[in-house]
Each structure stands twice: as C-alpha cells, then as structure tokens.
Design an enzyme around this catalytic site. Structure first.
Site, PDB file in Angstrom:
ATOM      1  N   GLU A 198      11.751  35.809  22.287  1.00 23.66           N
ATOM      2  CA  GLU A 198      12.458  35.485  23.517  1.00 23.66           C
ATOM      3  C   GLU A 198      12.149  34.021  23.827  1.00 23.66           C
ATOM      4  O   GLU A 198      11.015  33.563  23.609  1.00 23.66           O
ATOM      5  CB  GLU A 198      11.974  36.379  24.675  1.00 23.66           C
ATOM      6  N   ASP A 245       6.903  19.743  25.801  1.00 24.17           N
ATOM      7  CA  ASP A 245       7.755  18.548  25.772  1.00 24.17           C
ATOM      8  C   ASP A 245       7.841  17.902  27.163  1.00 24.17           C
ATOM      9  O   ASP A 245       7.660  18.579  28.172  1.00 24.17           O
ATOM     10  CB  ASP A 245       9.154  18.953  25.277  1.00 24.17           C
ATOM     11  N   SER A 297       4.109  17.311  15.369  1.00 27.27           N
ATOM     12  CA  SER A 297       5.025  17.818  14.339  1.00 27.27           C
ATOM     13  C   SER A 297       5.042  16.891  13.123  1.00 27.27           C
ATOM     14  O   SER A 297       4.594  15.732  13.192  1.00 27.27           O
ATOM     15  CB  SER A 297       6.448  17.938  14.906  1.00 27.27           C
ATOM     16  N   HIS A 333       0.795  11.911  27.627  1.00 28.15           N
ATOM     17  CA  HIS A 333       0.078  12.800  26.697  1.00 28.15           C
ATOM     18  C   HIS A 333      -1.295  13.170  27.277  1.00 28.15           C
ATOM     19  O   HIS A 333      -1.743  14.303  27.165  1.00 28.15           O
ATOM     20  CB  HIS A 333      -0.088  12.133  25.332  1.00 28.15           C
ATOM     21  N   LEU A 373      -9.356  34.939  22.637  1.00 26.84           N
ATOM     22  CA  LEU A 373      -8.012  34.346  22.537  1.00 26.84           C
ATOM     23  C   LEU A 373      -7.995  33.512  21.265  1.00 26.84           C
ATOM     24  O   LEU A 373      -8.965  32.809  20.978  1.00 26.84           O
ATOM     25  CB  LEU A 373      -7.741  33.426  23.745  1.00 26.84           C
TER      26      LEU A 373
HETATM   27  C1  FPP Z   1       6.183  15.952  23.357  1.00 22.95           C
HETATM   28  O1  FPP Z   1       6.427  15.110  24.472  1.00 22.95           O
HETATM   29  C2  FPP Z   1       4.750  16.094  23.169  1.00 22.95           C
HETATM   30  C3  FPP Z   1       4.085  15.753  22.024  1.00 22.95           C
HETATM   31  C4  FPP Z   1       4.753  15.194  20.849  1.00 22.95           C
HETATM   32  C5  FPP Z   1       2.646  15.882  21.911  1.00 22.95           C
HETATM   33  C6  FPP Z   1       1.998  16.950  22.710  1.00 22.95           C
HETATM   34  C7  FPP Z   1       0.575  16.607  22.834  1.00 22.95           C
HETATM   35  C8  FPP Z   1      -0.234  16.855  23.877  1.00 22.95           C
HETATM   36  C9  FPP Z   1       0.137  17.632  25.070  1.00 22.95           C
HETATM   37  C10 FPP Z   1      -1.605  16.329  23.907  1.00 22.95           C
HETATM   38  C11 FPP Z   1      -2.402  16.423  22.646  1.00 22.95           C
HETATM   39  C12 FPP Z   1      -2.717  17.805  22.198  1.00 22.95           C
HETATM   40  C13 FPP Z   1      -3.945  18.293  22.012  1.00 22.95           C
HETATM   41  C14 FPP Z   1      -4.131  19.586  21.327  1.00 22.95           C
HETATM   42  C15 FPP Z   1      -5.140  17.607  22.467  1.00 22.95           C
HETATM   43  P1  FPP Z   1       7.305  13.803  24.242  1.00 22.95           P
HETATM   44  O2  FPP Z   1       6.386  12.659  24.072  1.00 22.95           O
HETATM   45  O3  FPP Z   1       8.280  13.989  23.131  1.00 22.95           O
HETATM   46  O4  FPP Z   1       8.048  13.719  25.618  1.00 22.95           O
HETATM   47  P2  FPP Z   1       9.498  13.098  25.874  1.00 22.95           P
HETATM   48  O5  FPP Z   1      10.491  14.061  25.265  1.00 22.95           O
HETATM   49  O6  FPP Z   1       9.582  13.071  27.371  1.00 22.95           O
HETATM   50  O7  FPP Z   1       9.535  11.742  25.250  1.00 22.95           O
END
Ligand code: FPP
Length: 273
Positions: free
Chosen positions: A229, A42, A87, A59, A153
C-alpha cells in the site's frame, strides 16, 4: 574503551530505563500494524530552500526527523523499518552534497548507536554498501555487528540502493547457482527470487510512505512493492513526525488488501487489486 565510553555506559546504566513498548495510540489497531514499513524520505532540499538554507541543512534536519520515526516504530511494535537513505542515482548530485550525506550517516551512527542498541534495535543495510567510502563502511560494520542480536526493530538502511541493481545482483546470484549445478533453471520461482534479493527473508513492505508529494517509487523495492500500500504526503521529510505516520497507518488500516483476490467486500469483482 575510552573514558568517554565508560562515562556513557555508566550514565546509561544509572538512568531510568525508558519504557520501550508504549501503547499504540488511539485509533490504531495494534494487531494490524504494518509488519514492514518502508519510507522514501523526500523533500529535504525543498525544505531547506524554502528557508533560504543550503540543501545540506535539509538533510541534517532530516536526520532529526528520522530519530523520531525510528523511536515511534520501536515503541509501537512495527517489526521492520526500511528507509531510503541514499540511492544508486544519488551519486549524480554535487560532490559536496554526496560527501555531506556520507558524513551525516557516520555522524548518525556514532551519535545514535548507544540508544539504538539500548532500544534493542538491529541495524541492517540493503544496497551496494561495498562502494561507500571506507569510513562509512567501517562505522556500518561496527553498528551491524554490535546490534546483530537485537530483536525490537530491524532498522534497514537502503544505502547505495537501487531496485534495478538489486535485480541485476539477484539474477547474477541465481545464474551462478545454476552454472555451479546447485539449482536447475526450473527450480527458480518467486520465492527463490525474493530470497535472493538484498531483503532476503524480510517480509515485503506492507506500507510505503513517501514524503515530499511526488507520486513515484524512484527505483525503490520494485519487486517487493508488488502489493504494498502506498501513502504519499506533501509534508517534507524534515517536518515528518510520528503524528503524520499515524495518519498513514490509520489510512492503511482502512484499506481492503485483496492481493488480486476478492478480499473483505467480496461480491463485486473488479480489476486486479
Ligand atoms: C531526498 O531529499 C533525501 C535524500 C536523498 C537523502 C535522505 C537522507 C537523510 C534523511 C539523512 C541521512 C540518512 C541517514 C541514515 C543518516 P531531496 O534532497 O531529494 O529533497 P528534494 O526533492 O526537496 O530536493
């Protein structure tokens, strides 16, 4: 295979092989590493906003952070890494952001597949991946097939994943098995439920790391997290490095995991732990 593919193969064959099993850094007990580490990545959006950049830049930087963490898990010998990449609720985001995330996934797989495979990393997914765009599904299917025999892994990508949806799917599976006469309702126990979740035979996560400072599970592995945990760090995901993960693991290794029993410091019975 394309000319580029042949060149890549030759380059890989001729290059010095990386040492994949690096010693676990000082201060960490290699015998008590989490067998399953799960991460809620996050803070990408906030990371980008802080820098005056579009959220998608966060991202993109998050994918770079992911590369470092996957490599560290592989080198240190953590057997399973599950990452919350998209999600069931993330569809509510602006269309352009959803599309960018889907494109990043394909880009990640295309760019990294050689190295993931060479590093003996097996790719799996959890979630309703059948609802992802076709180009993501094709790329995922190829990556899963190509790496299916790898043992170094398990990189488990939670994609269109929601723990409640997972439980709904699990209940449906078991209900059908009862209806078909395969099992009796009495036979349903915790083991059967665990085995019928998307995570199947994988162990429950020992450690769940959440970056970005929010203290919640956000519909992630709710059943499996019963005795996990949890480590929350204010560090935004794009800034998260193996040194931060080490801090989380050190803290994890100092915890007394009691699973409801009395554990190491037995004598003073407290509430459920
Ligand atoms: C949450 O941050 C993050 C996500 C919803 C997406 C996570 C995705 C990646 C790290 C990249 C794509 C993944 C792969 C496997 C290539 P947020 O956008 O909710 O952050 P915020 O809470 O600061 O708004």
């Amino acid at each position: 295979m394309s000319v580029k593919g042949v060149i890549n193969r030759l380059r890989l064959a001729l290059s010095e092989p990386d040492s994949l099993d690096k010693p676990v850094p000082a201060g960490i007990d290699p015998a008590r590493l989490p067998k399953h580490l799960a991460i809620i990545m996050d803070g990408n959006g906030r990371w980008a906003t802080q820098r005056g950049l579009p959220r998608v830049a966060g991202h993109r930087a998050g994918v770079e952070a992911l590369r470092g963490i996957v490599r560290a898990c592989r080198e240190w010998g953590i057997p399973v890494l599950t990452i919350y990449a998209f999600s069931t609720e993330n569809w509510k985001r602006p269309r352009a952001e959803v599309e960018a995330l889907m494109n990043l996934l394909v880009e990640f797989l295309r760019r990294e597949i050689e190295e993931l495979d060479r590093s003996d990393i097996q790719i799996r997914t959890i979630g309703r991946t059948e609802d992802l765009p076709l180009f993501d599904r094709v790329e995922l299917r190829d990556a899963i097939t190509r790496t299916s025999k790898n043992k170094g892994l398990i990189l488990n990508l939670a994609l269109n994943y929601g723990a409640r949806t997972e439980l709904v799917d699990c209940v449906k599976t078991l209900a059908w098995r009862v209806k078909n006469g395969e099992i009796s309702p009495e036979a349903i126990d915790e083991k059967m439920i665990s085995g019928s979740l998307y995570t199947g035979e994988l162990p429950d996560p020992d450690l769940i790391v959440r970056t970005g400072g929010e203290v919640r599970l956000s519909n992630f592995l709710l059943w499996q997290a019963a005795y996990s945990e949890i480590w929350v760090t204010p560090v935004y995901w794009p800034d998260f490095r193996p040194t931060h993960l080490l801090e989380a693991i050190k803290n994890y290794q100092n915890r007394d995991r009691r699973f409801g029993g009395l554990g190491q410091g037995a004598g003073q019975a407290e509430g459920p732990s």
